[in-house]
Design an enzyme around this catalytic site. Structure first.
Site, short mmCIF file in Angstrom:
data_model
loop_
_atom_site.label_atom_id
_atom_site.label_comp_id
_atom_site.label_asym_id
_atom_site.label_seq_id
_atom_site.Cartn_x
_atom_site.Cartn_y
_atom_site.Cartn_z
N GLY B 9 0.83 -1.21 0.00
CA GLY B 9 0.00 0.00 0.00
C GLY B 9 0.85 1.24 0.00
N GLU B 10 0.26 2.32 -0.51
CA GLU B 10 1.01 3.58 -0.51
C GLU B 10 0.02 4.71 -0.24
OE1 GLU B 10 3.90 4.01 -3.48
OE2 GLU B 10 4.50 5.99 -2.74
N GLY B 11 0.36 5.57 0.71
CA GLY B 11 -0.50 6.72 1.00
C GLY B 11 0.28 7.99 0.77
N TYR B 13 1.60 9.83 3.02
CA TYR B 13 2.80 10.05 3.82
C TYR B 13 3.54 8.77 4.16
CZ TYR B 13 0.85 8.45 8.30
OH TYR B 13 0.35 7.69 9.31
N ALA B 14 3.06 7.63 3.63
CA ALA B 14 3.76 6.39 3.99
C ALA B 14 3.58 5.32 2.92
CB ALA B 14 3.22 5.87 5.32
N VAL B 15 4.55 4.39 2.89
CA VAL B 15 4.44 3.19 2.05
C VAL B 15 4.40 2.01 3.01
CG1 VAL B 15 5.54 1.84 0.24
CG2 VAL B 15 5.85 4.32 0.31
N VAL B 16 3.52 1.03 2.76
CA VAL B 16 3.39 -0.11 3.67
C VAL B 16 3.89 -1.38 2.99
CG1 VAL B 16 1.80 -1.49 5.09
CG2 VAL B 16 1.39 0.95 4.78
N LYS B 31 5.54 0.23 8.08
CA LYS B 31 4.99 1.49 7.54
C LYS B 31 6.17 2.45 7.44
CE LYS B 31 0.59 3.91 8.21
NZ LYS B 31 -0.55 4.09 9.14
N ASP B 124 -10.91 8.81 13.50
CA ASP B 124 -11.06 8.32 12.12
C ASP B 124 -11.53 6.87 12.12
OD1 ASP B 124 -9.03 8.09 9.09
OD2 ASP B 124 -11.17 8.45 9.44
#
Lengths: 284, 298, 47
Positions: B9-11, B13-16, B31, B124
């Site tokens: 996964g990639e957001g 502010y982070a890559v998992v 993360k 959240d």
């Protein structure tokens, strides 16, 4: 509190704390010594005799005691800067706490305190939801952005990634209420308000000392209260923890006795009094 | 000690990555926080994740196994959790029972209660932040928006919680909200588990107000004192709250106690909304069917 | 030991700062509750 990172990573006995500081200073001293020897051997050729001599005389690493003094001076400066920035009391407290913890993991020989002061305040603001963007922070402090940002990771790592700090300020509010309940009708509110404000100042000063490693936040609060009004605080603690409250005479007493009798407290009054008295002495 | 074997996964502010803790062979998720993504140094979401996960150790909250710096990147090592409630709700081939729903609700509430008794707001909660461990345990995850319960005078941003799960006080722009916002989110998730479709799917922030009040009625000062003092209150369409009968028809599978529990969590007035203790102690969790043993949920 | 070492007695508390907030519309409408504030600071005091 025992689950908190503050208890797990940042509580020590005085002996452990001294040991930690000796170790940090020794490590830095040896690495400074080694880099000095390398410097001299690498520059043997173009170093005059007296240069080498003066290096050996002057480039003497600071001792652990001197480190403590230097860190305390800069912690005071940091407090001044944070207050000058009009930061809330808790943010000032967290800044001081982060700064002093950093120097339990690093020596001033490796990182001069003046380099880390602003980074500490900046990270404390972020951590306490009092976010100030780097542009305005660098403008307010008249320091280049990257000089503030470049040490953020190292600071976070030295803090062992523990950012949640329990300060004695909220316990002060709690005891302010509970004193009213236990000494109901016997305390003057206006006077309590004055005590409250003085204790807040005492607590901020206490954060500059090692009591934060030896005592829990509420114990520091009670020590500050003891400092401000020994009679009131002792009276409160006797009634609260000694269980030797008078027989219920009038209704208010009845209510306050209800308050006391319902709270099945397992705290030993004498142990507590000794503990907060020694904390008070250290703060003084 | 830790490997990064597969990017999952990639957001922003982070890559998992999925990986393994070498010394124990345990599956973990790493993360990796992108240090360059945030011009103000370390990203606020990363700071929050670190700050709160360091303090919370609970069976129903994701475990922060370790943290390390590598080549100027901050890496959070988290327990590996292969699925989440959103996957379960969406995959119609997966059948689940009221007892399963009750079990998921119980675990979710235990995790949220533990945050609240440590005075931490999650801010959240939604199905895909309720991850599922191999042993069936639900784990509250993603503390990137979390914060401590504020001091009384502090002003909070109302721009939190993913839209569909956002409490009405947030829709009105409240600045002094409480942990009640998390309970509302859990209520909407409960409704979604029973309906298997999103319960209040607003298409925009404005539409979210419309969708929420059409489904549950527009609040008035009578049931929610001073709600009309919110600036956004004036332009509202007035809807009447659904009758009990309408609720029964909407949530066919729900018992009377389940409806009480739902209404307790979706109470408009945040001062009156149930807190996590009231939820956990409600009749819903005492009546049959008892919650499925997590490891037995298919 | 999960038992709280205090009981909230807001009838006995004189806290002008909090009492003032409790009267303000924006606080009431937001869900602000005085007992939550008292519980927070008393928990921190008795932890």
């Amino acid at each position: 509190f025992r689950h908190s990172s503050q208890y797990r990573f940042w509580s020590f006995t005085p002996e452990q704390l001294t040991q930690k500081r000796i170790q940090v200073n020794a490590q830095a001293t040896s690495s400074v010594g080694e880099s000095l020897r390398n410097f001299i051997s690498e520059n043997q050729a173009n170093l005059a005799e007296e240069d080498i001599k003066s290096i050996e005389e002057k480039a003497v690493p600071v001792t652990m005691e001197e480190e403590i003094k230097l860190v305390s001076i800069y912690a005071k400066k940091l407090q001044g800067i944070a207050q000058h920035l009009n930061l809330p009391t808790e943010v000032v407290g967290t800044s001081i706490t982060f700064f002093r913890r950093f120097y339990l993991e690093n020596s001033v020989l490796q990182m001069h305190p003046k380099l880390i002061v602003l980074t500490t305040i900046f990270l404390a603001c972020k951590s306490e939801n009092y976010f100030i963007g780097i542009d305005s922070f660098s403008q307010k402090t008249k320091r280049p952005k990257d000089s503030i940002l470049k040490y953020e990771f190292q600071l976070l790592e030295s803090l062992r990634f523990s950012l949640l700090v329990h300060h004695p300020f909220k316990p002060l509010h709690g005891f302010f209420l509970d004193i009213q309940a236990v000494l109901h009708g016997k305390v003057d509110l206006k006077y309590m308000g004055q005590i409250y404000d003085k204790c807040k100042k005492t607590i901020t000063e206490a954060l500059l000392t090692d009591v934060v490693y030896f005592y829990t936040p509420p114990q520091i609060t009670l020590a500050a209260l003891l400092l401000e009004d020994e009679a009131l605080t002792t009276r409160y603690l006797e009634l609260k923890f000694h269980g030797n409250f008078q027989a219920a005479s009038d209704s208010t007493n009845q209510e306050s006795n209800e308050v006391i009798s319902k709270s099945n407290l397992t705290i030993n009054f004498d142990v507590l009094m000794n503990l907060i008295t020694s904390c008070k002495q250290q703060i003084e | 000690e830790y490997t990064k074997e597969k990017k999952v996964g990639e957001g922003t502010y982070a890559v998992v990555y999925l990986g393994t803790k070498q010394s124990t062979g345990r599956s973990i998720a790493v993360k990796e926080i992108k240090s360059s993504a945030f011009k103000d140094g370390l990203d606020m979401s990363a700071i929050r994740e670190v700050k709160y996960l360091q303090e919370i150790q609970h069976e129903n909250v994701i475990e922060l196994v370790d943290i390390f710096l590598a080549s100027e990147n901050l890496n959070l090592v988290l327990e590996f959790l292969p699925s989440d409630l959103e996957v379960i709700i969406k995959d119609k081939s997966i059948l689940f029972t009221p007892a399963d729903i009750k079990s998921w609700m119980l675990m979710t509430l235990r995790g949220v209660h533990h945050c609240h008794r440590n005075f931490i707001l999650h801010r959240d909660l939604k199905p895909n932040n309720l991850l599922i461990a191999p042993d069936g345990q639900i784990k509250v995850a993603d503390f990137g928006l979390a914060r401590t319960v504020p001091s009384p005078h502090e002003i909070l941003t109302s721009n939190v919680v993913t839209r569909w799960y956002r409490a009405p006080e947030l829709l009105f722009g409240a600045k002094h909200y409480t942990s009640a916002i998390d309970v509302w989110s859990v209520g909407v998730i409960f409704a979604e588990l029973m309906l298997r479709i999103p319960y209040l799917p607003g298409k925009s922030d404005i539409d979210q107000v419309e969708v929420t009040f059409r489904a549950l009625g527009t609040p008035t000062d009578r049931d929610w004192p001073d709600v009309s003092s919110f600036p956004a209150y004036n332009k509202l369409q007035m809807y009447t709250p659904p009758s009990r009968e309408e609720l029964r028809r909407r949530f066919i599978a729900a018992s009377e106690n389940a409806l009480d529990y739902l209404c307790g969590m979706l109470t408009m007035n945040p001062q009156k909304r149930w807190n996590t203790v009231q939820c956990l102690e409600s009749e819903y969790f005492k009546e049959a069917p008892s919650p499925t043993e997590p490891s037995k949920i298919k | 030991d999960a038992s709280k070492r205090f009981t909230i007695n807001d009838a006995l508390y004189e806290d002008p700062f909090i009492k003032d907030l409790q009267e303000r519309k924006e606080f009431i409408a937001s869900g602000f509750r005085v007992d939550y504030v008292y519980n927070r600071v008393l928990t921190e005091a008795f932890m």
